[in-house]
Structure formats: structure tokens, C-alpha cells
Write an enzyme that holds these catalytic residues in place. Sequence first.
Site, mmCIF file in Angstrom:
data_model
loop_
_atom_site.group_PDB
_atom_site.id
_atom_site.type_symbol
_atom_site.label_atom_id
_atom_site.label_comp_id
_atom_site.label_asym_id
_atom_site.label_seq_id
_atom_site.Cartn_x
_atom_site.Cartn_y
_atom_site.Cartn_z
ATOM 1 N N LYS A 9 0.991 -1.223 -0.035
ATOM 2 C CA LYS A 9 0.025 0.132 0.070
ATOM 3 C C LYS A 9 0.920 1.410 0.069
ATOM 4 C CE LYS A 9 -2.199 -1.246 3.954
ATOM 5 N NZ LYS A 9 -1.519 -2.390 4.251
ATOM 6 N N ARG A 84 -9.858 1.326 8.152
ATOM 7 C CA ARG A 84 -9.548 0.056 8.813
ATOM 8 C C ARG A 84 -10.602 -0.545 9.561
ATOM 9 N NH1 ARG A 84 -3.375 0.960 8.503
ATOM 10 N NH2 ARG A 84 -2.513 -1.190 9.180
ATOM 11 N N ARG A 123 11.608 -5.613 4.883
ATOM 12 C CA ARG A 123 11.450 -4.163 4.547
ATOM 13 C C ARG A 123 12.526 -3.327 5.156
ATOM 14 N NH1 ARG A 123 5.691 -1.723 5.335
ATOM 15 N NH2 ARG A 123 5.768 -3.261 7.214
ATOM 16 N N ARG A 156 11.050 -1.557 11.124
ATOM 17 C CA ARG A 156 10.340 -1.111 11.989
ATOM 18 C C ARG A 156 9.866 -1.810 13.013
ATOM 19 N NH1 ARG A 156 5.086 0.119 8.236
ATOM 20 N NH2 ARG A 156 4.017 -1.370 9.706
ATOM 21 N N ARG A 167 -0.961 -8.273 13.381
ATOM 22 C CA ARG A 167 -1.649 -7.329 12.466
ATOM 23 C C ARG A 167 -2.170 -7.981 11.396
ATOM 24 N NH1 ARG A 167 4.051 -4.884 10.890
ATOM 25 N NH2 ARG A 167 2.965 -4.102 9.308
#
Length: 218
Positions: A9, A84, A123, A156, A167
Site C-alpha cells: 500500500k 480500517r 522491509r 520497523r 497485524r
Amino acid sequence: MLGPPGAGKGTQARLLAQRLGIPQISTGDILREAVRKGTPAGLEARGYMQRGLLVPDELVVRIVNERMAEPDAAKGFILDGFPRTYAQARALEESLAAKGQRLSMVIALDVDEETVVKRISGRLVCRQCGAMFHALYDPPRNDNLCDKCNGSLYQRDDDKEETVRRRLQQYREETRPLMDFYANKALLVRIDGTGAVEEVKERILKALETLDGQNDPA
Ligand code: AP5
């Protein structure tokens, strides 16, 4: 932009924002910045984010409304990671209606869980400009340094395996049902989020061509 954690996203929203000349409004980025600065919103959000839980609707709706009211968002914006929950989706409808705006399209990125876990685990994010890299799929030219601004890259806090699983669970329970909500309003476009970043981008741009000629995008 709808989609599970790691669906791409943020990556696609950034590219689209550059292409369309409108801002990307990422609730995740705004909240991480608030946590970093230790603002009241950041202090409230921190514990939820660290545990991989959704931050309370009221707080998220407030920060999005504030951001949407900034001058650079007057001609439209790309919402990344918001709404969300049903409550957020309804609050968004109300805020847009109050300003005479509406959603043009809801893009859902379809990516299987195995792929998103691989994407998240590699990431790397630039501390300075927020640019995104991936240790395997899009490695920076210099280890741990951003290609764009030379800032340092970090992983992160919420990208640990156990937190990622939570999540994903939150996504399945709270956010995925919004697909039906937006499909019923004929706003949902599902995009295959697998393959290279450029391929996904082209699919999204093709879908956006169907909006040509429509006024007042948001
Ligand atoms: P948020 O930051 O929104 O995280 P998320 O939704 O879990 O999504 P991610 O940022 O993990 O993934 P992404 O889909 O943006 O993928 P990306 O482009 O980075 O939210 C974090 C937390 O904040 C939440 O858990 C919650 O606590 C809170 N929060 C935020 N919004 C909220 C809301 N509305 N309500 C309540 N709480 C909220 O890509 C991932 C990696 O894959 C990158 O390394 C990238 O380079 C790579 N990649 C991307 N595309 C491709 C591709 N096509 N091929 C190969 N690699 C790719």
C-alpha cells in the site's frame, strides 16, 4: 488503499502520489512520526502499535481529518491504511460529505499471506525521507543507506514475526470486511498486488483510467 500489512500500500501510494501530484495520507506514517516526537497522540498510539493492534478509531479519525484539511489536500489525496474499521469508514464518509467531496475509488491490493510475510521481513525504511527498500527485492545501493537522501535505513519495531501475525489477524477481523462495504457502493477495485512494483503500478494506473472525466476526486 486497502490490503493486508506488507501488501505494498505504502509503496504504491507513494508512486501514485508523485504521478497524480496529490499527497499520500498514511495513517501508519503519521502515527509513527507522532510516536517518534512523543506527542500526546503518539503516546496514546504507541502501545497499540507495538502490540500489532489497531489504534482507537477516535484518535485515527481525528488525525486524518486534520491532515485532510491541510491546503495541499484540497485537490484530492490518496488514503493509505485508512479506513480500517467500519467506524472509520463511516466517519470518513461524514467528513467528506461535509466538504462536498467523495471517494473516487477504493483499491484493494490482493497479496497472499506467505508473500506479505516475506515482504515485511525484508522491509527497510529511510529514517529521513521515508523511502522504502527491501533487503532482497529492492536493495539499497549502499548497505543501510537510502539511495535518495543518504539517510539511515531501519527495520520497523512492529515488523517482528509475532507482531506481524497479530497485524494480519487484525486485518482479517476488522479491515477485510470493508471490501464488501465498498463493493456494495461500487467503489471497490481489486488489484493483483503480486509481481514487481512496476507491474502493480501499471495495473493500478489502468484501473484509474476508468475515472477519466469524473470530477472532484478525493
Ligand atoms: P501501517 O503502517 O499502515 O502498516 P500496515 O497496514 O500493516 O502496512 P505496512 O506498512 O506494513 O505495509 P504496506 O502495505 O504499506 O507495504 P509496503 O509498501 O510498506 O500501520 C502500522 C500500525 O499503525 C498498525 O498496526 C496500527 O497499529 C496503526 N494504524 C495505522 N493505520 C491505522 C488505522 N487506520 N486505524 C487504526 N490503527 C492504525 O511494502 C512492504 C515491503 O514490501 C517493502 O519493503 C517494499 O519495498 C516491499 N514491496 C512492496 N511492493 C512490492 C512488490 N510488488 N514486490 C516486492 N516487494 C515489494
